[in-house]
Enzyme design. Sequence first.
Site, PDB file in Angstrom:
ATOM      1  N   GLY A 198       0.817  -1.206   0.000  1.00  0.00           N
ATOM      2  CA  GLY A 198       0.000   0.000   0.000  1.00  0.00           C
ATOM      3  C   GLY A 198       0.851   1.256   0.000  1.00  0.00           C
ATOM      4  N   GLY A 199       0.417   2.239   0.780  1.00  0.00           N
ATOM      5  CA  GLY A 199       1.130   3.513   0.848  1.00  0.00           C
ATOM      6  C   GLY A 199       2.546   3.376   1.352  1.00  0.00           C
ATOM      7  N   GLY A 244      18.824  10.368 -33.835  1.00  0.00           N
ATOM      8  CA  GLY A 244      18.611  11.095 -32.590  1.00  0.00           C
ATOM      9  C   GLY A 244      19.304  10.452 -31.409  1.00  0.00           C
ATOM     10  CB  ALA A 245      20.203   6.939 -30.613  1.00  0.00           C
TER      11      ALA A 245
END
Length: 504
Positions: free
Chosen positions: A159-160, A394-395
């Site tokens: 959970g949290g 772009g790499a």
Amino acid sequence: MRAKAELGGGTDRINAQHRRGKLTARERLDLLLDENSFEELDPFVLHRSPDFGLDNQKYLGDAVVTGYGRVNGKLVFVYSQDFTVLGGSLSEVVANKICKVMDRALDNGAPIIGLIDSGGARIQEGIDSLSGYGDIFQRNVIASGVIPQISVILGPAAGGATYSPALTDFIFMVKDISQMFITGPDVIRAVTGEEVSQEDLGGSTSHSAKSGVSHFSEENEELCIAKVRDLLGYLPQNNMENPTRLETGDDPDRSIPNLNSIIPDSPNQPYNMLDIIEGVVDHGHFLQVHENFAGNILVGYSRINGQTVGIVAQQPNYLAGVLDIDASVKSARFVRFCDAFNIPIITFIDVPGFLPGTAQEHGGIIRHGAKLIFAYAEATVPKISVLTRKAYGGAYIVMSSKSLRGDINYAWPTGEVAVMGAEGAVNIIHRSKLAKSDNPDQLKIDLIKSYEDSLMNPYIAASRGMIDDVIEPSDTRKKIVSALRMLSNKRETLPPKKHGSIPL
């Protein structure tokens, strides 16, 4: 009284902890900290839970052991949740103890290490225990980029409770005893009908290989805690210090002859980038981070001439070293941590591009790839790169290029910088010429050779200043050592601003 506190929840519960194959909170601290260095804080506090069957279950120190000590002689602050006391549940008092030791860590500029083994919020306290998590989260955020934060999951975190570890810099897990999940198997079964075990849902293997939540996965607690000590040896105490330099005895001018023949003749044949990294760094020691996640890129810590460095490298023998969503996020986070804590970044590049496909595009490769651009562009620590083979499209720009303020960019003679591979480029540029040719196969070979010679070799990039030098592979170590010495007093600042807006 002290002896009673050291018994935690009592002998029977300690024995039950051992039967589960788990150590106690104090046994874990004994393994983590230098001998006789632990100083406990708040050992006599008691919980103030309303009487829902807990009035007769008050234990000195409640469900966490907190304090400070030393690891390899350096100050650290610690908290170790005690599952033998009310399942390690977080009460208001437990939260206060954890917050106090986190505050002391911030005040003194020292790492904070949490040993997590807890059933979650103490339900008898309701909102008081829940608000305790909020207080811890706030401190995690304030401490981020100021002191190293390490979470070691040695039991359940549900959970949290999972979000405090998620906000820290490194998460360690142990096979078969560590679990992290927001909703457990019972809830998932009730809501979706899906059957899954705790281990498959949130165990060490799942989080180290699939989700990427865990940075390290070890076989047992002893190995896990030893790895924590190893990691701390590479890190500074805080963001105002540099990592400690060690005399490793490895010759800074050592040549590495086998690197001259490590790149295969075929551009599509893989090789193991680890062989290059381990050849260059001191004594071949490389501590991988996220070793089991996004194997197409390698990140981790090592030393070169005794100096801690962070290493980012493509792995050509896994998905050809392409950049995809997971690799982008993995490396971006690593680069940002190194930059926050004054650790120079060494990048070894062999990247054919970003992974194509609808799954990547719809999964947000543009957004996630931009994180890596942001991380490198924002980093002000020394940035040194070595292009071993491919840097396409772009790499190329993303991987610590000169455009992103790379300080020193080396290339091996085998390095290639281009918009795309030669064959793909020729197919596009000379489509009509190839279609009309009487011998298209031979023409393609000639055109590819021409394209490679005129546009792809590293000397073209070097002639334009995008590559600082084309070096012999065997000289890589001494070239990096020289560059690190030159950059040791680097000072670079960013424009004044509250913070950047990284594409999260």
